[in-house]
Scaffold this motif. Sequence first.
Motif, PDB file in Angstrom:
ATOM      1  N   LYS A   4       3.518 -11.422   5.039  1.00  0.00           N
ATOM      2  CA  LYS A   4       2.228 -11.432   4.214  1.00  0.00           C
ATOM      3  C   LYS A   4       1.428 -12.664   4.758  1.00  0.00           C
ATOM      4  O   LYS A   4       0.355 -12.602   4.592  1.00  0.00           O
ATOM      5  N   ARG A   5       2.168 -13.738   5.156  1.00  0.00           N
ATOM      6  CA  ARG A   5       1.502 -14.801   5.587  1.00  0.00           C
ATOM      7  C   ARG A   5       0.401 -14.194   6.889  1.00  0.00           C
ATOM      8  O   ARG A   5      -0.530 -14.922   7.003  1.00  0.00           O
ATOM      9  N   VAL A   6       1.413 -13.846   7.828  1.00  0.00           N
ATOM     10  CA  VAL A   6       0.730 -13.322   9.041  1.00  0.00           C
ATOM     11  C   VAL A   6      -0.485 -12.573   8.690  1.00  0.00           C
ATOM     12  O   VAL A   6      -1.645 -12.682   9.202  1.00  0.00           O
ATOM     13  N   ILE A   7      -0.566 -11.341   7.850  1.00  0.00           N
ATOM     14  CA  ILE A   7      -1.556 -10.596   7.542  1.00  0.00           C
ATOM     15  C   ILE A   7      -2.696 -11.334   6.961  1.00  0.00           C
ATOM     16  O   ILE A   7      -3.793 -10.995   7.363  1.00  0.00           O
ATOM     17  N   GLU A   8      -2.529 -12.364   6.033  1.00  0.00           N
ATOM     18  CA  GLU A   8      -3.470 -13.032   5.461  1.00  0.00           C
ATOM     19  C   GLU A   8      -4.285 -13.881   6.500  1.00  0.00           C
ATOM     20  O   GLU A   8      -5.569 -14.197   6.459  1.00  0.00           O
ATOM     21  N   GLU A   9      -3.353 -14.582   7.431  1.00  0.00           N
ATOM     22  CA  GLU A   9      -4.249 -15.220   8.544  1.00  0.00           C
ATOM     23  C   GLU A   9      -4.767 -14.735   9.550  1.00  0.00           C
ATOM     24  O   GLU A   9      -5.760 -15.280  10.158  1.00  0.00           O
ATOM     25  N   ALA A  10      -4.169 -13.471   9.834  1.00  0.00           N
ATOM     26  CA  ALA A  10      -4.761 -12.886  11.077  1.00  0.00           C
ATOM     27  C   ALA A  10      -6.352 -12.494  11.187  1.00  0.00           C
ATOM     28  O   ALA A  10      -6.761 -12.649  12.408  1.00  0.00           O
ATOM     29  N   PRO A  11      -6.888 -12.197  10.290  1.00  0.00           N
ATOM     30  CA  PRO A  11      -8.429 -11.973  10.403  1.00  0.00           C
ATOM     31  C   PRO A  11      -9.263 -13.480  10.880  1.00  0.00           C
ATOM     32  O   PRO A  11     -10.257 -13.247  11.612  1.00  0.00           O
ATOM     33  N   GLU A  12      -8.802 -14.664  10.815  1.00  0.00           N
ATOM     34  CA  GLU A  12      -9.387 -15.565  11.191  1.00  0.00           C
ATOM     35  C   GLU A  12      -8.528 -16.512  12.205  1.00  0.00           C
ATOM     36  O   GLU A  12      -8.740 -17.807  12.429  1.00  0.00           O
ATOM     37  N   ASN A  13      -7.471 -15.929  12.691  1.00  0.00           N
ATOM     38  CA  ASN A  13      -6.673 -16.688  13.588  1.00  0.00           C
ATOM     39  C   ASN A  13      -6.298 -15.972  14.789  1.00  0.00           C
ATOM     40  O   ASN A  13      -5.546 -14.656  14.689  1.00  0.00           O
ATOM     41  N   ASP A  14      -6.539 -16.529  16.051  1.00  0.00           N
ATOM     42  CA  ASP A  14      -6.567 -15.696  17.371  1.00  0.00           C
ATOM     43  C   ASP A  14      -4.862 -15.449  17.741  1.00  0.00           C
ATOM     44  O   ASP A  14      -4.378 -15.017  18.259  1.00  0.00           O
ATOM     45  N   ASN A  15      -4.184 -16.967  17.137  1.00  0.00           N
ATOM     46  CA  ASN A  15      -2.813 -17.152  17.698  1.00  0.00           C
ATOM     47  C   ASN A  15      -1.651 -16.805  16.587  1.00  0.00           C
ATOM     48  O   ASN A  15      -1.064 -17.466  15.990  1.00  0.00           O
ATOM     49  N   SER A  61      11.761 -19.137   3.905  1.00  0.00           N
ATOM     50  CA  SER A  61      10.809 -18.064   3.669  1.00  0.00           C
ATOM     51  C   SER A  61      11.509 -16.771   3.772  1.00  0.00           C
ATOM     52  O   SER A  61      12.414 -16.881   4.725  1.00  0.00           O
ATOM     53  N   THR A  62      11.170 -15.692   3.099  1.00  0.00           N
ATOM     54  CA  THR A  62      11.774 -14.220   3.327  1.00  0.00           C
ATOM     55  C   THR A  62      10.859 -13.616   4.588  1.00  0.00           C
ATOM     56  O   THR A  62       9.713 -13.899   4.928  1.00  0.00           O
ATOM     57  N   ILE A  63      11.743 -12.444   5.019  1.00  0.00           N
ATOM     58  CA  ILE A  63      10.623 -11.470   5.894  1.00  0.00           C
ATOM     59  C   ILE A  63       9.592 -11.298   5.193  1.00  0.00           C
ATOM     60  O   ILE A  63       8.363 -11.249   6.139  1.00  0.00           O
ATOM     61  N   LYS A  64       9.369 -10.784   4.130  1.00  0.00           N
ATOM     62  CA  LYS A  64       8.428 -10.256   3.542  1.00  0.00           C
ATOM     63  C   LYS A  64       7.335 -11.342   3.259  1.00  0.00           C
ATOM     64  O   LYS A  64       6.084 -10.851   3.467  1.00  0.00           O
ATOM     65  N   GLU A  74      16.590  -8.749   5.909  1.00  0.00           N
ATOM     66  CA  GLU A  74      17.481  -9.514   6.870  1.00  0.00           C
ATOM     67  C   GLU A  74      17.012 -10.864   6.592  1.00  0.00           C
ATOM     68  O   GLU A  74      15.800 -11.343   6.192  1.00  0.00           O
ATOM     69  N   LYS A  75      17.807 -12.031   6.840  1.00  0.00           N
ATOM     70  CA  LYS A  75      17.521 -13.178   6.879  1.00  0.00           C
ATOM     71  C   LYS A  75      16.440 -13.756   7.820  1.00  0.00           C
ATOM     72  O   LYS A  75      16.681 -13.709   9.052  1.00  0.00           O
ATOM     73  N   LEU A  76      15.334 -14.490   7.370  1.00  0.00           N
ATOM     74  CA  LEU A  76      14.485 -15.123   8.415  1.00  0.00           C
ATOM     75  C   LEU A  76      15.318 -15.890   9.499  1.00  0.00           C
ATOM     76  O   LEU A  76      14.850 -16.096  10.559  1.00  0.00           O
ATOM     77  N   GLU A  77      16.130 -16.798   8.926  1.00  0.00           N
ATOM     78  CA  GLU A  77      16.939 -17.375   9.718  1.00  0.00           C
ATOM     79  C   GLU A  77      17.523 -16.993  11.131  1.00  0.00           C
ATOM     80  O   GLU A  77      17.247 -17.356  12.244  1.00  0.00           O
ATOM     81  N   ASN A  78      17.582 -15.624  11.170  1.00  0.00           N
ATOM     82  CA  ASN A  78      18.220 -14.954  12.211  1.00  0.00           C
ATOM     83  C   ASN A  78      17.498 -14.815  13.349  1.00  0.00           C
ATOM     84  O   ASN A  78      17.771 -14.341  14.375  1.00  0.00           O
ATOM     85  N   ILE A  79      15.979 -14.766  13.101  1.00  0.00           N
ATOM     86  CA  ILE A  79      14.973 -14.530  14.098  1.00  0.00           C
ATOM     87  C   ILE A  79      14.367 -15.613  14.457  1.00  0.00           C
ATOM     88  O   ILE A  79      13.320 -15.667  15.401  1.00  0.00           O
ATOM     89  N   ILE A  80      14.637 -16.808  13.960  1.00  0.00           N
ATOM     90  CA  ILE A  80      13.994 -18.158  14.421  1.00  0.00           C
ATOM     91  C   ILE A  80      14.621 -18.740  15.695  1.00  0.00           C
ATOM     92  O   ILE A  80      15.815 -18.777  15.565  1.00  0.00           O
ATOM     93  N   LYS A  81      13.714 -18.892  16.419  1.00  0.00           N
ATOM     94  CA  LYS A  81      14.298 -19.791  17.816  1.00  0.00           C
ATOM     95  C   LYS A  81      14.172 -21.265  17.585  1.00  0.00           C
ATOM     96  O   LYS A  81      13.045 -21.721  17.683  1.00  0.00           O
ATOM     97  N   ILE A  96       9.060 -18.043  15.751  1.00  0.00           N
ATOM     98  CA  ILE A  96       9.272 -16.729  15.503  1.00  0.00           C
ATOM     99  C   ILE A  96       8.398 -15.965  16.249  1.00  0.00           C
ATOM    100  O   ILE A  96       7.188 -16.047  16.293  1.00  0.00           O
ATOM    101  N   ASP A  97       8.891 -14.754  17.190  1.00  0.00           N
ATOM    102  CA  ASP A  97       8.081 -13.897  17.999  1.00  0.00           C
ATOM    103  C   ASP A  97       7.368 -12.999  16.886  1.00  0.00           C
ATOM    104  O   ASP A  97       8.377 -12.337  16.135  1.00  0.00           O
ATOM    105  N   LEU A  98       6.435 -12.702  16.914  1.00  0.00           N
ATOM    106  CA  LEU A  98       5.794 -11.569  15.946  1.00  0.00           C
ATOM    107  C   LEU A  98       6.417 -10.077  16.113  1.00  0.00           C
ATOM    108  O   LEU A  98       6.709  -9.599  15.073  1.00  0.00           O
ATOM    109  N   LYS A  99       6.977  -9.979  17.446  1.00  0.00           N
ATOM    110  CA  LYS A  99       7.632  -8.656  17.783  1.00  0.00           C
ATOM    111  C   LYS A  99       8.947  -8.469  16.941  1.00  0.00           C
ATOM    112  O   LYS A  99       9.375  -7.658  16.174  1.00  0.00           O
TER     113      LYS A  99
END
Length: 279
Positions: free
Chosen positions: A152-163, A145-148, A192-199, A180-183
Amino acid sequence: MERNIIDEIISIIHSDLSNEEIKQELDKYHDNDIASTFELLTDQDLEKLFSVLDKQRTSDVFSYLENPEKYIVEMNHEEAADIIELMDADDAVDVLEELPAKDRDNIIGLLEKESSEDIKLIVSYDEDVIGSIMTTNFITVKRGSTIKETMKRVIEEAPENDNIYTIFVLNEDETYYGSIDLKALIIARKDEKLENIIKTTYPVLHTNEIIEDAIPKIREYALNILPVLNEQQKLVGVITSDDMIEAYEEQFVEDYAKLAGLSSEEDIVESTRTSVKKR
C-alpha cells in the motif's frame, strides 16, 4: 534524437488542437524528446507548452535540459519554485547553483519546508563526498510492517517517486535496517512475514564517504540504488544508478584530464553530465 520526432512534437505544439488534446498527444513522447525541442521553440511556443504541461511533467522535462536555469530564470519566482520543488533534490541543487543569487534566494524562500530542508541538507556537504550527490527521493517502511501495508505504501508513493524498485526498512528509532526488492514484494504471499524478504546485508554508503573512494563499491555491486546513511546510521538519501554513472565518469574524466594535461576539464565534465542525463 531523430529529427522527425522533434518535428512531430513542434507540429503538435503549433497545432490548433485544444490544450487537453495537445497534452494527450505529448504524453506519447518521452520527456527527453520534448526537452530536445526547446532550443527550436519561440518564447510564444514555450509559453504555450508550459500552459499545456502540468507542473510534474514540466519538472520531469526540465531534468533532461542541458541548461534548465536558462528557462527557470525567465519564469516568475512562484512558478519556478513549483517546478524546482518537484525535482529530485540533487537536480534542484544543480539548477539553483546556476541562478543569480537574488533569484536563487527568492525561489528558495518560496519552496515548501520539506523541499527547502532537503536542498539545504545536500548543499551542507562538501562537493567531494557522497552526501553532495545523493537524492532524497526514496520509499521507506517501518520494520514490523506487513506485506499488505508495505505494498500500500509503494502504491501511494509511486505517482511522485521514481525510485520505487527498492524499498528501505527502518527500525523504530529511524535507523536503517535493510532493503526489499519490489519484485520480491510483489510475489510474496500476503500472509508471509515481511522479515523474510528483507535484505539486512544490503550494501550502504555514508554521507561523508569520499566519492572517489566509493566508486569501487558502486561498480562492484552494480545496483540501481544504494542507501546513504549519516553518522547516526539514519537513512538520509540514496544514490541512484544515474548518480553512480555520473560519479564514475566524472572521476574518469578528471583522471584523463590530469594525465593529458588538459585545460578544459570543466567543459569535459559538463559534457559528460549532459550525456549521462540524456541516458
